[in-house]
Structures are given as structure tokens and as C-alpha cells.
Design an enzyme around this catalytic site. Sequence first.
Site, PDB file in Angstrom:
ATOM      1  N   ASP A  53      -2.523  -2.522  -6.339  1.00  0.00           N
ATOM      2  CA  ASP A  53      -1.507  -3.189  -7.167  1.00  0.00           C
ATOM      3  C   ASP A  53      -2.175  -3.809  -8.388  1.00  0.00           C
ATOM      4  OD1 ASP A  53       0.696  -2.534  -5.662  1.00  0.00           O
ATOM      5  OD2 ASP A  53       1.368  -4.599  -5.347  1.00  0.00           O
ATOM      6  N   ASP A  78     -13.284  -9.742  -3.125  1.00  0.00           N
ATOM      7  CA  ASP A  78     -12.917 -10.795  -4.081  1.00  0.00           C
ATOM      8  C   ASP A  78     -13.637 -10.569  -5.413  1.00  0.00           C
ATOM      9  OD1 ASP A  78     -15.233 -11.342  -2.638  1.00  0.00           O
ATOM     10  OD2 ASP A  78     -14.892 -13.497  -2.464  1.00  0.00           O
ATOM     11  N   ASP A  84      -4.388  -1.788  -0.304  1.00  0.00           N
ATOM     12  CA  ASP A  84      -3.029  -2.127  -0.732  1.00  0.00           C
ATOM     13  C   ASP A  84      -3.087  -3.119  -1.884  1.00  0.00           C
ATOM     14  OD1 ASP A  84      -0.182  -2.300  -0.604  1.00  0.00           O
ATOM     15  OD2 ASP A  84      -0.417  -4.220   0.417  1.00  0.00           O
ATOM     16  N   LYS A 137     -15.266  -6.980   2.957  1.00  0.00           N
ATOM     17  CA  LYS A 137     -15.557  -8.412   2.993  1.00  0.00           C
ATOM     18  C   LYS A 137     -16.517  -8.606   4.162  1.00  0.00           C
ATOM     19  CE  LYS A 137     -14.797 -12.709   1.746  1.00  0.00           C
ATOM     20  NZ  LYS A 137     -15.177 -13.276   0.425  1.00  0.00           N
ATOM     21  N   TYR A 179      -2.802  -2.689   9.465  1.00  0.00           N
ATOM     22  CA  TYR A 179      -1.542  -1.958   9.484  1.00  0.00           C
ATOM     23  C   TYR A 179      -1.252  -1.334  10.856  1.00  0.00           C
ATOM     24  CZ  TYR A 179      -0.612  -2.365   4.507  1.00  0.00           C
ATOM     25  OH  TYR A 179      -0.323  -2.857   3.261  1.00  0.00           O
TER      26      TYR A 179
HETATM   27  C1  IPM Z   1       2.314   0.576  -0.615  1.00  0.00           C
HETATM   28  C2  IPM Z   1       3.360  -0.375  -0.124  1.00  0.00           C
HETATM   29  C3  IPM Z   1       3.448  -0.267   1.387  1.00  0.00           C
HETATM   30  C4  IPM Z   1       2.120  -0.679   1.947  1.00  0.00           C
HETATM   31  C5  IPM Z   1       4.579  -1.089   2.025  1.00  0.00           C
HETATM   32  C6  IPM Z   1       5.915  -0.754   1.437  1.00  0.00           C
HETATM   33  C7  IPM Z   1       4.594  -0.923   3.525  1.00  0.00           C
HETATM   34  O1  IPM Z   1       3.103  -1.671  -0.540  1.00  0.00           O
HETATM   35  O2  IPM Z   1       2.462   1.798  -0.428  1.00  0.00           O
HETATM   36  O3  IPM Z   1       1.313   0.128  -1.195  1.00  0.00           O
HETATM   37  O4  IPM Z   1       1.864  -1.874   2.168  1.00  0.00           O
HETATM   38  O5  IPM Z   1       1.309   0.202   2.172  1.00  0.00           O
HETATM   39 MN    MN Z   2       1.364  -1.845  -1.822  1.00  0.00          MN
END
Ligand code: IPM
Ligand code: MN
Length: 361
Positions: A257, A229, A253, A196, A145
Site C-alpha cells: 500500500d 520499519d 500487505d 522484523k 493470514y
Molecule cells: C490486499 C487486501 C487484502 C489483503 C484484504 C482485502 C483481505 O488488502 O489484497 O492487499 O489484506 O490481502
Molecule cells: Mn492490502
Amino acid sequence: MNEVKSRLMPDEVQRSSAPKIGVIGGDGIGPEVVAEALKIVEALGVKYERVDYSLGAHAYLKTGDVLDDSVLDELRQLDAIVLGAVGPPVGSTEVPPGLLERGLLLKMRFELDLYVNLRPFNSVPNAPVQGIDFAVVRENTEGTYAGEGGFLRKGTKHEVATQGSVNTRHGVERCIRFAFNLANSRKAKHLTLVHKTNVLTFAGDLWQRTFDELASEFPEVTRVYNHVDATCIYMVEDPKRYDVIVTDNLFGDIITDLAGSLSGGIGLAASANLNPDRTGPSLFEPVHGAAHDIVGTGKANPLAAIRSIGMMLDYLGFTAEANKVSAEVIRFANEIMEKNTKGSSGMTTQQIGDAIAERII
Ligand code: IPM
Ligand code: MN
């Protein structure tokens, strides 16, 4: 979903009686969910000074500014920031891709030194995976990032694109130390480093060495290493092995999710972008996006925003109030998920906010 006790305010920090809170409703459903979250703060009788900022896709299209340095300097003076969601409608071409992500969200994370992104997960009934009760500590200011990289001979057959990962001893150490402290404060006291290291041998080596070195400061915390993984399999098949996970920015990140979806959906996923050293404000936001397609329909789920603001209360030292918020969100999520496998309560955004506000007092 189990109750998560609060622990973001260190004993030595003096709490402000009326903290100054910056409110960035943002785009799409952002303002709707933030309104419900603030309703809860008010119901709890927590006094605060509110400062609104018009930022996001709508503001950029109006003014051409994403986040001016003068606004950033104002944000530095706040105690905390609440953010709803930012982003243009899907398919819109008016806002260049990446502009808001880098220019607003990442700019705040980097400039305000929000080096921990803390995301708690707890399974609700009927979630695809039961037994999830862990928190991910995601490094939030480095890794891929950081934006290291570039093009060579762009647009030609010999084009080269590189995208580096920045890992500093300072950055890695402070993130892992936060994770050890968090693990130490929880019942299971177990910390997993996710990386990793078998392929990313330079960055992985720094993470693993730092992890091993810090362990001696936390003799009560058990620790283990998992490849990223394999972590994706374990989260699905054996999530109980996790208590606190610490990982780099990009892995964090992705696995958050996954954890959000497995534990009951992104509509419940909360996050705290923390500056644990308190050299500036921390930022609290639901993980979900602007969802322009449901604006004004009452379908937006405010629970993630409410849980995020609960983390803000904890960070600001309103620990009893914070515990009430997380308990109430969890109770509500448990009830609605038990009734409806799709997680829909049949209630509008406002009705959910009202119901929680009523029960919390
Ligand atoms: C999150 C989002 C952000 C990230 C994006 C919107 C830049 O996906 O907060 O997880 O990748 O960190
Ligand atoms: Mn995200």
C-alpha cells in the site's frame, strides 16, 4: 515509469491457444474496470473462453453464499481468473466484516495455493517519490493470514485473544525461491528480504536462514536484509536501493500500500496472485477496492486492472502482448501524470480503455 519486461511463463510450459478465463467483476467499480481490461485482451486478438462468476457482496446478499465449494471446484478447472473488486459500500452493515475477505478472497488464495502475490511498482512523473522501480513478492498463504488463534474467556475482564503467525519451511522456501528467480531475470539482480528479525525471532530466523541457504543457487543475485520499519523510510528516501523485495504476508500487505501510494496512487497498482507450480489457475486483480461512491460516474481508473490483465497475458504465455500492455499503460500513465498532478486524465473509464485499445494494435 519504466518498462517492465514479462517473465511469468517458464519455457517448458505449453501455452493454450484459447485459455479459459474466469471473470469475477465483483462489486462497485469492479465490473467497470474489468470490462476495460478485457477490451484490451480483445484488441490484442488473444482468443479466450470467458466464464462469468457472480461473486462478492451483491451475490452474497442475494444468495447467502460467499464461495461455495462447488464453485471453487469449477474455478480449479480454469487457466486464469480476473477479479475486479469485492466489498460492500463503506458503512453498510449487511455484510459482516471480514466475511468476504476470508470467505472469498483468502479462500481462493489458500485453496488455489496462490502462494505468491506479485506487485510491481514504477514511479510516474509527479508521483510523491521518483525512482521507484521494484517488485514486491509477498507470501500469500501463510503468516498471520492463516487464521491461527482464538479467544479465551471472551467478553470477560480476563479475555485473551491470540493471533499467531504460521511460517512453514515449505511455504517460506517456495516464496523466496520465486523471488530469487524473479531477481535473477531482472537487470539489477538484487533481492531484499524484508522482515522484523530483531523482534519476531522465531519466524524471522526461519526466513533469514532460508534466504541465506537459497542464495547459493543464485550466485548472480546480490542480496541484503532490511527491517520492515526501516524499509518504510528507505522507500520514501532512497527507493532506488530496491529491485525485488520478498516478505511475509502481513508486511507485504502493508508495504505494498505504501509503495502504491508513493509511486503514483493505488489507481495504478496491479497484482498477480500466482500458483507458480500451475496446479490450478492464478488470479489477477487490481489492488484497489470497490469504490461504490464513484460507480457509474466514469471516474474509475482502469489502469490497475489493465496492468493486472497484462500480467495475466504474460502468465499465459502471450509475452509480446503482455509487454505491449505494460508499455502502453506506462506510456499512458506517464502522459496523464505529466499533464495533471492529481493523476486525473479528464477521461472516463471507457475512454481510457478505448484509448489504450486503439494504440495497442
Ligand atoms: C490486499 C487486501 C487484502 C489483503 C484484504 C482485502 C483481505 O488488502 O489484497 O492487499 O489484506 O490481502
Ligand atoms: Mn492490502
